[in-house]
Design a protein around this motif. Structure first.
Motif, PDB file in Angstrom:
ATOM      1  N   GLY A  94      32.771 -30.808  15.979  1.00 37.04           N
ATOM      2  CA  GLY A  94      31.980 -29.397  15.698  1.00 37.04           C
ATOM      3  C   GLY A  94      31.301 -29.006  16.661  1.00 37.04           C
ATOM      4  O   GLY A  94      30.997 -27.546  16.937  1.00 37.04           O
ATOM      5  N   GLN A  95      30.361 -29.701  17.211  1.00 37.88           N
ATOM      6  CA  GLN A  95      29.668 -29.122  18.404  1.00 37.88           C
ATOM      7  C   GLN A  95      30.394 -28.936  19.585  1.00 37.88           C
ATOM      8  O   GLN A  95      30.141 -27.905  20.337  1.00 37.88           O
ATOM      9  CB  GLN A  95      28.743 -30.360  18.793  1.00 37.88           C
ATOM     10  CG  GLN A  95      27.425 -31.078  17.892  1.00 37.88           C
ATOM     11  CD  GLN A  95      26.547 -29.773  17.686  1.00 37.88           C
ATOM     12  OE1 GLN A  95      26.582 -29.038  16.712  1.00 37.88           O
ATOM     13  NE2 GLN A  95      25.880 -29.733  18.769  1.00 37.88           N
ATOM     14  N   LEU A  96      31.520 -29.324  19.922  1.00 35.06           N
ATOM     15  CA  LEU A  96      32.386 -28.938  21.118  1.00 35.06           C
ATOM     16  C   LEU A  96      33.192 -27.803  20.677  1.00 35.06           C
ATOM     17  O   LEU A  96      33.090 -26.822  21.635  1.00 35.06           O
ATOM     18  CB  LEU A  96      33.434 -30.255  21.368  1.00 35.06           C
ATOM     19  CG  LEU A  96      32.716 -31.274  22.048  1.00 35.06           C
ATOM     20  CD1 LEU A  96      34.102 -32.138  22.345  1.00 35.06           C
ATOM     21  CD2 LEU A  96      32.343 -30.993  23.564  1.00 35.06           C
ATOM     22  N   LEU A  97      33.544 -27.652  19.532  1.00 36.00           N
ATOM     23  CA  LEU A  97      34.098 -26.220  18.829  1.00 36.00           C
ATOM     24  C   LEU A  97      33.190 -24.951  19.239  1.00 36.00           C
ATOM     25  O   LEU A  97      33.206 -23.971  19.960  1.00 36.00           O
ATOM     26  CB  LEU A  97      34.483 -26.230  17.386  1.00 36.00           C
ATOM     27  CG  LEU A  97      35.552 -27.039  17.143  1.00 36.00           C
ATOM     28  CD1 LEU A  97      35.592 -27.034  15.505  1.00 36.00           C
ATOM     29  CD2 LEU A  97      36.963 -26.062  17.701  1.00 36.00           C
ATOM     30  N   GLU A  98      31.816 -25.522  18.904  1.00 38.77           N
ATOM     31  CA  GLU A  98      30.721 -24.416  18.939  1.00 38.77           C
ATOM     32  C   GLU A  98      30.419 -24.230  20.282  1.00 38.77           C
ATOM     33  O   GLU A  98      30.275 -22.798  20.707  1.00 38.77           O
ATOM     34  CB  GLU A  98      29.510 -24.955  18.286  1.00 38.77           C
ATOM     35  CG  GLU A  98      28.424 -23.831  18.359  1.00 38.77           C
ATOM     36  CD  GLU A  98      27.039 -24.438  17.636  1.00 38.77           C
ATOM     37  OE1 GLU A  98      25.965 -23.956  17.744  1.00 38.77           O
ATOM     38  OE2 GLU A  98      27.373 -25.102  16.639  1.00 38.77           O
ATOM     39  N   ALA A  99      30.439 -25.144  21.175  1.00 39.20           N
ATOM     40  CA  ALA A  99      30.137 -24.873  22.637  1.00 39.20           C
ATOM     41  C   ALA A  99      31.315 -24.081  23.285  1.00 39.20           C
ATOM     42  O   ALA A  99      31.093 -23.143  24.429  1.00 39.20           O
ATOM     43  CB  ALA A  99      29.964 -26.289  23.240  1.00 39.20           C
ATOM     44  N   LYS A 100      32.584 -24.164  22.685  1.00 35.67           N
ATOM     45  CA  LYS A 100      33.725 -23.290  23.325  1.00 35.67           C
ATOM     46  C   LYS A 100      33.822 -22.005  22.647  1.00 35.67           C
ATOM     47  O   LYS A 100      34.781 -21.160  22.940  1.00 35.67           O
ATOM     48  CB  LYS A 100      34.997 -24.111  23.233  1.00 35.67           C
ATOM     49  CG  LYS A 100      34.891 -25.583  24.124  1.00 35.67           C
ATOM     50  CD  LYS A 100      35.941 -26.577  23.772  1.00 35.67           C
ATOM     51  CE  LYS A 100      35.925 -27.919  24.484  1.00 35.67           C
ATOM     52  NZ  LYS A 100      35.842 -27.717  25.976  1.00 35.67           N
ATOM     53  N   ALA A 106      40.430 -21.425  13.587  1.00 39.01           N
ATOM     54  CA  ALA A 106      41.249 -20.446  14.412  1.00 39.01           C
ATOM     55  C   ALA A 106      41.564 -21.151  15.327  1.00 39.01           C
ATOM     56  O   ALA A 106      41.566 -20.400  16.766  1.00 39.01           O
ATOM     57  CB  ALA A 106      39.989 -19.184  14.540  1.00 39.01           C
ATOM     58  N   ILE A 107      41.805 -22.380  15.642  1.00 41.71           N
ATOM     59  CA  ILE A 107      42.233 -23.102  16.856  1.00 41.71           C
ATOM     60  C   ILE A 107      43.561 -23.491  16.737  1.00 41.71           C
ATOM     61  O   ILE A 107      44.151 -23.658  15.749  1.00 41.71           O
ATOM     62  CB  ILE A 107      41.441 -24.336  17.261  1.00 41.71           C
ATOM     63  CG1 ILE A 107      41.425 -25.315  16.235  1.00 41.71           C
ATOM     64  CG2 ILE A 107      39.938 -23.792  17.612  1.00 41.71           C
ATOM     65  CD1 ILE A 107      40.810 -26.469  16.589  1.00 41.71           C
ATOM     66  N   ALA A 108      44.329 -23.260  18.065  1.00 44.76           N
ATOM     67  CA  ALA A 108      45.693 -23.714  17.878  1.00 44.76           C
ATOM     68  C   ALA A 108      45.713 -25.079  17.907  1.00 44.76           C
ATOM     69  O   ALA A 108      44.837 -25.825  18.366  1.00 44.76           O
ATOM     70  CB  ALA A 108      46.480 -23.020  19.107  1.00 44.76           C
ATOM     71  N   PRO A 109      46.916 -25.792  17.552  1.00 45.87           N
ATOM     72  CA  PRO A 109      47.178 -27.155  17.578  1.00 45.87           C
ATOM     73  C   PRO A 109      46.907 -27.864  18.894  1.00 45.87           C
ATOM     74  O   PRO A 109      46.188 -28.927  19.049  1.00 45.87           O
ATOM     75  CB  PRO A 109      48.653 -27.346  17.147  1.00 45.87           C
ATOM     76  CG  PRO A 109      48.830 -26.346  16.177  1.00 45.87           C
ATOM     77  CD  PRO A 109      48.011 -25.213  16.756  1.00 45.87           C
ATOM     78  N   ASP A 110      47.267 -27.507  19.919  1.00 45.73           N
ATOM     79  CA  ASP A 110      47.051 -28.013  21.288  1.00 45.73           C
ATOM     80  C   ASP A 110      45.495 -27.724  21.461  1.00 45.73           C
ATOM     81  O   ASP A 110      45.224 -28.882  22.415  1.00 45.73           O
ATOM     82  CB  ASP A 110      47.898 -27.165  22.309  1.00 45.73           C
ATOM     83  CG  ASP A 110      47.685 -25.723  22.417  1.00 45.73           C
ATOM     84  OD1 ASP A 110      47.094 -25.277  21.411  1.00 45.73           O
ATOM     85  OD2 ASP A 110      47.782 -25.109  23.673  1.00 45.73           O
ATOM     86  N   GLN A 111      44.820 -26.761  21.155  1.00 47.09           N
ATOM     87  CA  GLN A 111      43.396 -26.752  21.367  1.00 47.09           C
ATOM     88  C   GLN A 111      42.546 -27.834  20.591  1.00 47.09           C
ATOM     89  O   GLN A 111      41.757 -28.331  21.222  1.00 47.09           O
ATOM     90  CB  GLN A 111      42.817 -25.393  21.168  1.00 47.09           C
ATOM     91  CG  GLN A 111      43.167 -24.240  21.808  1.00 47.09           C
ATOM     92  CD  GLN A 111      42.742 -23.152  21.385  1.00 47.09           C
ATOM     93  OE1 GLN A 111      42.907 -22.548  20.141  1.00 47.09           O
ATOM     94  NE2 GLN A 111      41.896 -22.234  22.241  1.00 47.09           N
ATOM     95  N   ILE A 115      40.473 -31.034  22.251  1.00 48.77           N
ATOM     96  CA  ILE A 115      38.946 -31.321  21.828  1.00 48.77           C
ATOM     97  C   ILE A 115      38.949 -32.709  21.415  1.00 48.77           C
ATOM     98  O   ILE A 115      37.923 -33.425  21.915  1.00 48.77           O
ATOM     99  CB  ILE A 115      38.527 -30.250  20.853  1.00 48.77           C
ATOM    100  CG1 ILE A 115      38.648 -28.773  21.780  1.00 48.77           C
ATOM    101  CG2 ILE A 115      37.239 -30.554  20.294  1.00 48.77           C
ATOM    102  CD1 ILE A 115      38.062 -27.656  20.654  1.00 48.77           C
ATOM    103  N   LEU A 116      39.894 -33.167  20.444  1.00 52.00           N
ATOM    104  CA  LEU A 116      39.950 -34.461  20.045  1.00 52.00           C
ATOM    105  C   LEU A 116      40.122 -35.634  21.094  1.00 52.00           C
ATOM    106  O   LEU A 116      39.253 -36.554  21.222  1.00 52.00           O
ATOM    107  CB  LEU A 116      40.997 -34.665  19.125  1.00 52.00           C
ATOM    108  CG  LEU A 116      40.793 -34.138  17.799  1.00 52.00           C
ATOM    109  CD1 LEU A 116      42.065 -34.355  16.870  1.00 52.00           C
ATOM    110  CD2 LEU A 116      39.397 -34.906  16.943  1.00 52.00           C
ATOM    111  N   GLU A 117      40.689 -35.129  22.192  1.00 51.48           N
ATOM    112  CA  GLU A 117      40.908 -36.204  23.404  1.00 51.48           C
ATOM    113  C   GLU A 117      39.393 -36.125  24.044  1.00 51.48           C
ATOM    114  O   GLU A 117      39.103 -37.166  24.468  1.00 51.48           O
ATOM    115  CB  GLU A 117      41.895 -35.540  24.459  1.00 51.48           C
ATOM    116  CG  GLU A 117      43.379 -35.712  23.890  1.00 51.48           C
ATOM    117  CD  GLU A 117      44.203 -35.279  24.796  1.00 51.48           C
ATOM    118  OE1 GLU A 117      43.939 -34.768  25.755  1.00 51.48           O
ATOM    119  OE2 GLU A 117      45.435 -35.227  24.242  1.00 51.48           O
ATOM    120  N   GLU A 118      38.826 -35.196  24.099  1.00 50.55           N
ATOM    121  CA  GLU A 118      37.495 -35.179  24.725  1.00 50.55           C
ATOM    122  C   GLU A 118      36.341 -36.189  23.807  1.00 50.55           C
ATOM    123  O   GLU A 118      35.504 -36.876  24.387  1.00 50.55           O
ATOM    124  CB  GLU A 118      36.729 -33.743  24.668  1.00 50.55           C
ATOM    125  CG  GLU A 118      37.328 -32.931  25.849  1.00 50.55           C
ATOM    126  CD  GLU A 118      36.495 -31.559  25.862  1.00 50.55           C
ATOM    127  OE1 GLU A 118      35.202 -31.748  26.343  1.00 50.55           O
ATOM    128  OE2 GLU A 118      36.978 -30.594  25.565  1.00 50.55           O
TER     129      GLU A 118
END
Length: 236
Positions: A94-100, A106-111, A115-118
């Motif tokens: 959630g923090q990474l989502l917010e930072a981005k 509203a994110i695509a599967p590849d996004q 982020i999960l890889e990070e």
């Protein structure tokens, strides 16, 4: 997500109990950051480790104080139930989502995958499989830093849990900046006393050390490929 290589290491748990880290001997990060976020510890405490890990932490601190009298190891985090591991993975996502500037709806599967890889570069998968426990859920892993004789936290150049290349242990190795060279020296000091006491350090986190878990065995095998040891600490 691809399985981390250390999870292939077999485990034969030695049965050592979790024991409390003595606050008179070590500095603690208080309030505990994950408890403060509402992580579900229940009746467990983050300041527990296996008995053998405690013995080696004592040894590491003795080595530190021979070099720098009055300095202490500060425990940021140690034991982590699976539920807490899950909570922190979700929180970091959630923090990474917010930072981005993104939202989960509203994110695509590849996004989402990127982020999960990070997240999983720095956080272990919260697996309940007894063959693949997260390191902190075994009582074998600790996140630590140093405090000086004035009880001030020593600056390592980046905070614990930062999801960025600054977290890599050797991030400042090639810097010519005097301040960053000092960060490098502090990280080397921490690693020196912890490794001499028998720990191994996470390859991507300057603060994470373990003894006796799957990662510890795998890291030792990278140094000595003929080492066929097994992990002595599983999930608890």
């Amino acid at each position: 997500m691809p399985e981390k290589p250390y999870l292939q290491i077999p485990i034969a748990d030695c049965g050592e109990p979790l024991v409390a880290l003595p606050p008179k001997d070590f500095a603690f990060t208080k309030p505990h950051p994950y408890e403060d976020l509402g992580a579900p510890y229940g009746n467990k405490s983050p300041f527990y480790v296996r008995q053998g890990v405690l013995s080696r932490l004592v040894q590491a601190q003795q080595l530190l104080q021979k070099l720098y009298p009055g300095w202490r190891i500060q425990i940021f985090d140690a034991y982590r139930p699976i539920a807490v591991q899950q909570f922190m993975v979700e929180y970091t996502f959630g923090q990474l989502l917010e930072a981005k500037g993104l939202t989960e709806t509203a994110i695509a599967p590849d996004q989402r995958q990127a982020i999960l890889e990070e997240v999983y570069q720095f956080w272990a998968v919260p697996s309940a499989n007894p063959k693949t426990p997260p390191p902190h859920s075994t009582g074998a892993a600790v996140d630590v830093t140093l405090v000086n004789a004035e009880d001030r936290e020593v600056d390592m150049g980046s905070p614990i849990d930062e999801v960025s290349p600054r977290s890599f242990p050797d991030h400042f190795a090639r810097s010519s900046d005097p301040v960053e060279q000092q960060y490098r020296a502090h990280r080397q000091l921490l690693a020196q006393v912890m490794l001499q006491a028998g720990f191994e350090r996470h390859p991507y986190e300057w603060w994470h050390f373990s003894y006796g878990d799957q990662m510890w065995v795998w890291l030792r095998q990278q140094k000595k490929p003929d080492n066929r040891a097994i992990a002595i600490y599983g999930g608890c």
